[in-house]
Design an enzyme around this catalytic site. Structure first.
Site, PDB file in Angstrom:
ATOM      1  N   GLY A 130     -45.812   1.855  36.175  1.00 56.87           N
ATOM      2  CA  GLY A 130     -44.586   2.346  35.567  1.00 56.87           C
ATOM      3  C   GLY A 130     -43.830   1.206  34.903  1.00 56.87           C
ATOM      4  O   GLY A 130     -44.190   0.028  35.013  1.00 56.87           O
ATOM      5  N   THR A 132     -41.009  -0.267  35.478  1.00 55.92           N
ATOM      6  CA  THR A 132     -40.409  -1.293  36.339  1.00 55.92           C
ATOM      7  C   THR A 132     -41.451  -2.156  37.023  1.00 55.92           C
ATOM      8  O   THR A 132     -41.242  -3.360  37.216  1.00 55.92           O
ATOM      9  CB  THR A 132     -39.507  -0.630  37.397  1.00 55.92           C
ATOM     10  OG1 THR A 132     -38.510   0.152  36.732  1.00 55.92           O
ATOM     11  CG2 THR A 132     -38.826  -1.663  38.274  1.00 55.92           C
ATOM     12  N   GLU A 171     -47.404  -0.701  31.347  1.00 53.55           N
ATOM     13  CA  GLU A 171     -46.523  -0.719  30.171  1.00 53.55           C
ATOM     14  C   GLU A 171     -46.104  -2.157  29.845  1.00 53.55           C
ATOM     15  O   GLU A 171     -45.134  -2.637  30.396  1.00 53.55           O
ATOM     16  CB  GLU A 171     -45.306   0.174  30.431  1.00 53.55           C
ATOM     17  CG  GLU A 171     -45.688   1.624  30.718  1.00 53.55           C
ATOM     18  CD  GLU A 171     -44.478   2.535  30.899  1.00 53.55           C
ATOM     19  OE1 GLU A 171     -43.389   2.208  30.381  1.00 53.55           O
ATOM     20  OE2 GLU A 171     -44.619   3.569  31.556  1.00 53.55           O
ATOM     21  N   TYR A 172     -46.813  -2.817  28.891  1.00 57.53           N
ATOM     22  CA  TYR A 172     -48.029  -2.453  28.188  1.00 57.53           C
ATOM     23  C   TYR A 172     -48.876  -3.709  28.048  1.00 57.53           C
ATOM     24  O   TYR A 172     -48.326  -4.819  28.048  1.00 57.53           O
ATOM     25  CB  TYR A 172     -47.701  -1.926  26.780  1.00 57.53           C
ATOM     26  CG  TYR A 172     -46.747  -0.751  26.747  1.00 57.53           C
ATOM     27  CD1 TYR A 172     -47.198   0.542  27.009  1.00 57.53           C
ATOM     28  CD2 TYR A 172     -45.396  -0.951  26.466  1.00 57.53           C
ATOM     29  CE1 TYR A 172     -46.331   1.624  26.967  1.00 57.53           C
ATOM     30  CE2 TYR A 172     -44.523   0.134  26.442  1.00 57.53           C
ATOM     31  CZ  TYR A 172     -44.997   1.408  26.698  1.00 57.53           C
ATOM     32  OH  TYR A 172     -44.135   2.463  26.680  1.00 57.53           O
ATOM     33  N   MET A 237     -47.541   9.192  26.115  1.00 58.32           N
ATOM     34  CA  MET A 237     -46.095   9.240  26.335  1.00 58.32           C
ATOM     35  C   MET A 237     -45.375   9.417  24.994  1.00 58.32           C
ATOM     36  O   MET A 237     -44.797   8.487  24.434  1.00 58.32           O
ATOM     37  CB  MET A 237     -45.632   7.975  27.055  1.00 58.32           C
ATOM     38  CG  MET A 237     -46.186   7.858  28.464  1.00 58.32           C
ATOM     39  SD  MET A 237     -45.594   6.400  29.370  1.00 58.32           S
ATOM     40  CE  MET A 237     -46.547   5.111  28.563  1.00 58.32           C
ATOM     41  N   TYR A 239     -42.635  10.311  23.665  1.00 55.20           N
ATOM     42  CA  TYR A 239     -41.186  10.468  23.804  1.00 55.20           C
ATOM     43  C   TYR A 239     -40.544   9.093  23.860  1.00 55.20           C
ATOM     44  O   TYR A 239     -41.238   8.078  23.757  1.00 55.20           O
ATOM     45  CB  TYR A 239     -40.835  11.293  25.048  1.00 55.20           C
ATOM     46  CG  TYR A 239     -41.685  11.031  26.268  1.00 55.20           C
ATOM     47  CD1 TYR A 239     -41.549   9.862  27.015  1.00 55.20           C
ATOM     48  CD2 TYR A 239     -42.632  11.961  26.695  1.00 55.20           C
ATOM     49  CE1 TYR A 239     -42.324   9.623  28.140  1.00 55.20           C
ATOM     50  CE2 TYR A 239     -43.417  11.733  27.817  1.00 55.20           C
ATOM     51  CZ  TYR A 239     -43.258  10.567  28.539  1.00 55.20           C
ATOM     52  OH  TYR A 239     -44.033  10.328  29.653  1.00 55.20           O
ATOM     53  N   TRP A 378     -42.736  14.539  31.832  1.00 54.14           N
ATOM     54  CA  TRP A 378     -41.939  13.598  32.621  1.00 54.14           C
ATOM     55  C   TRP A 378     -40.509  14.150  32.688  1.00 54.14           C
ATOM     56  O   TRP A 378     -39.887  14.310  31.658  1.00 54.14           O
ATOM     57  CB  TRP A 378     -41.921  12.212  31.968  1.00 54.14           C
ATOM     58  CG  TRP A 378     -41.041  11.280  32.748  1.00 54.14           C
ATOM     59  CD1 TRP A 378     -39.690  11.082  32.606  1.00 54.14           C
ATOM     60  CD2 TRP A 378     -41.447  10.437  33.830  1.00 54.14           C
ATOM     61  NE1 TRP A 378     -39.220  10.182  33.522  1.00 54.14           N
ATOM     62  CE2 TRP A 378     -40.277   9.767  34.286  1.00 54.14           C
ATOM     63  CE3 TRP A 378     -42.658  10.183  34.475  1.00 54.14           C
ATOM     64  CZ2 TRP A 378     -40.308   8.860  35.343  1.00 54.14           C
ATOM     65  CZ3 TRP A 378     -42.681   9.277  35.516  1.00 54.14           C
ATOM     66  CH2 TRP A 378     -41.525   8.625  35.940  1.00 54.14           C
TER      67      TRP A 378
END
EC number: 3.2.1.14
Length: 423
Positions: A130, A132, A171-172, A237, A239, A378
């Site tokens: 994710g 974070t 990411e990423y 993803m 968005y 999500w």
């Protein structure tokens, strides 16, 4: 609540006419397709059980093919670790006993296993990383020893918790070296996954997926054809195209560019999808991600315009749960070129870009026309209930969902209740 206009036949026809075909050779890529229908996947966050009060039992399981449980953390040497042991396997729910014999899993792990038992077509995946917790991916993927450790510890959680696969959310990758190491990492996970299946679940196929970027600066670094070969699904993803990080207001998840208002569409989904397919990813492995939230902008005259601040939000500044939208006093508007909805309050000058059920129908028509693998959302806690649910809307629009069965046999789980199938 404002009611949204149903999608007309003319709109669908216009959409179909707008689509351009990807390269035929990539549309027909020779890959093994195990799913027998569309994916309708949703991320479930372990922090959602707290203030959001969204528990595994709140999932409308009949609408969902894959629950992607997020997130696991990882260390620099590749060791995968729980990010919240209480939420994951310690929390006792109302029907959990404090007097069970043996070593047992509780929390979301047990609750999700119960959902699996009651819904045999629903698969649960373990998501690692994710936004974070992606910091340690470059190190974890950099050496053979670290990659082996990552795969071993990830699969240990998968079998101990009774899950059906692994999702990697890096990411990423920042350059060619990291992109190459990502492929090596995925291949190691696949190798150890298949070895585990051969010994403990003969004939069962554990899934391997990733969450992938829709921004060209990020996906242009990836080895797309290799990803298409090693993965079951690529969850795109599609968005976060605009937000507090943007110089101007814009659509959060538009399908297309709007040449007459390019400031509103700095990114678009269609370009990303076509680039993935033309880069060698089989279309049926691409799952189109959609947001269950809106991005807000304050003190603005409209879409593609200047703004000043993003205001508050449901849980963080500038981000509103879909179930809170549209806000009172706002009018929902549609950009028929970009294919994107937003609400605007002319009195407060607040604009919020979000996907409506009508937008979900449009996106499902789009993904079907290209032969994509399904929808992803999500995240679960932000949806509305009933007819206005975007997850439910996607299910109805997709039609035939994947019904391949999950696994309930984990003979070497360290948890007695998972090992015994909660019997």
């Amino acid at each position: 609540m404002l009611s949204f206009l149903g999608k007309s036949v003319a709109l669908l026809a216009a959409l179909q006419a707008t689509l351009s075909s990807p390269k035929p050779g990539h549309r027909r890529a020779s890959v093994e397709k195990r799913a027998n229908g569309y994916a309708n996947s949703v991320y479930f966050t372990n922090w959602g059980i707290y203030d959001r009060n969204f528990q595994p039992a709140d999932l409308v399981a009949s609408d969902v093919t894959h629950v992607i449980y997020s997130f696991m953390n990882l260390q620099a040497d590749g060791t995968v670790i729980s990010g919240d042991t209480y939420a994951d396997y310690e929390k006792h729910y109302a029907d959990d006993s404090w007097n069970d014999v043996g070593t047992n899993a509780y929390g979301c792990v047990k609750q999700l296993f119960k959902v699996k038992k009651a819904n045999r077509g629903l698969k649960v995946l373990l998501s690692i990383g994710g936004w974070t917790w992606s910091t340690n991916f470059p190190s974890a993927a950099s050496t053979d020893a670290n990659r082996k450790n990552f795969a071993k510890t990830a699969i240990t959680f998968m079998k101990d918790w009774g899950f059906d696969g692994i999702d990697i959310d890096w990411e990423y990758p920042a350059d060619a070296t990291q992109a190459s190491n990502m492929i090596l990492l995925l291949k190691e996970v696949r190798s150890q996954r298949d070895a585990y299946a051969a010994q403990y679940a003969p004939g069962y196929h554990f899934l391997l997926t990733i969450a992938a970027p829709a921004g060209k600066d990020n996906y242009s670094k990836l080895r797309l054809a290799d990803l298409g070969q090693v993965l079951d699904y690529i969850n795109l993803m599609a968005y976060d195209y605009a937000g507090s990080f943007s110089p101007l207001t814009g659509h959060d998840a538009n399908l297309f560019n709007n040449p007459s208002n390019p400031n509103a569409t700095p990114f678009n989904t269609d370009s990303a999808v076509k680039d993935y397919i033309n880069g060698g990813v089989p279309a049926n492995k691409i799952v189109l991600g959609m947001p269950i939230y809106g991005r807000s902008f304050q003190n603005t005259a409209g879409i593609g315009q200047t703004y000043n601040g993003v205001g508050s939000g449901s849980w963080e500044a500038g981000i509103w749960d879909y179930k809170a939208l549209p806000k009172a006093g706002a009018t929902v508007q549609y950009d028929s070129v970009a294919k994107g909805y937003y609400s605007y309050n002319s009195a407060t000058k607040e604009l919020i870009s979000f996907d409506t059920p009508d937008m979900i129908n449009t996106k499902v028509a789009y993904l079907k026309s290209l032969g994509l693998g399904g929808s992803m959302f999500w995240e679960a806690s932000a949806d509305k209930k009933g007819a206005d649910s975007v997850i439910g809307t996607s299910h109805r629009a997709l039609g035939g969902l994947d019904t391949t069965q999950n696994l309930l046999s984990y003979p070497n789980s360290k948890y007695d209740n998972i090992k015994n199938g909660l019997n």
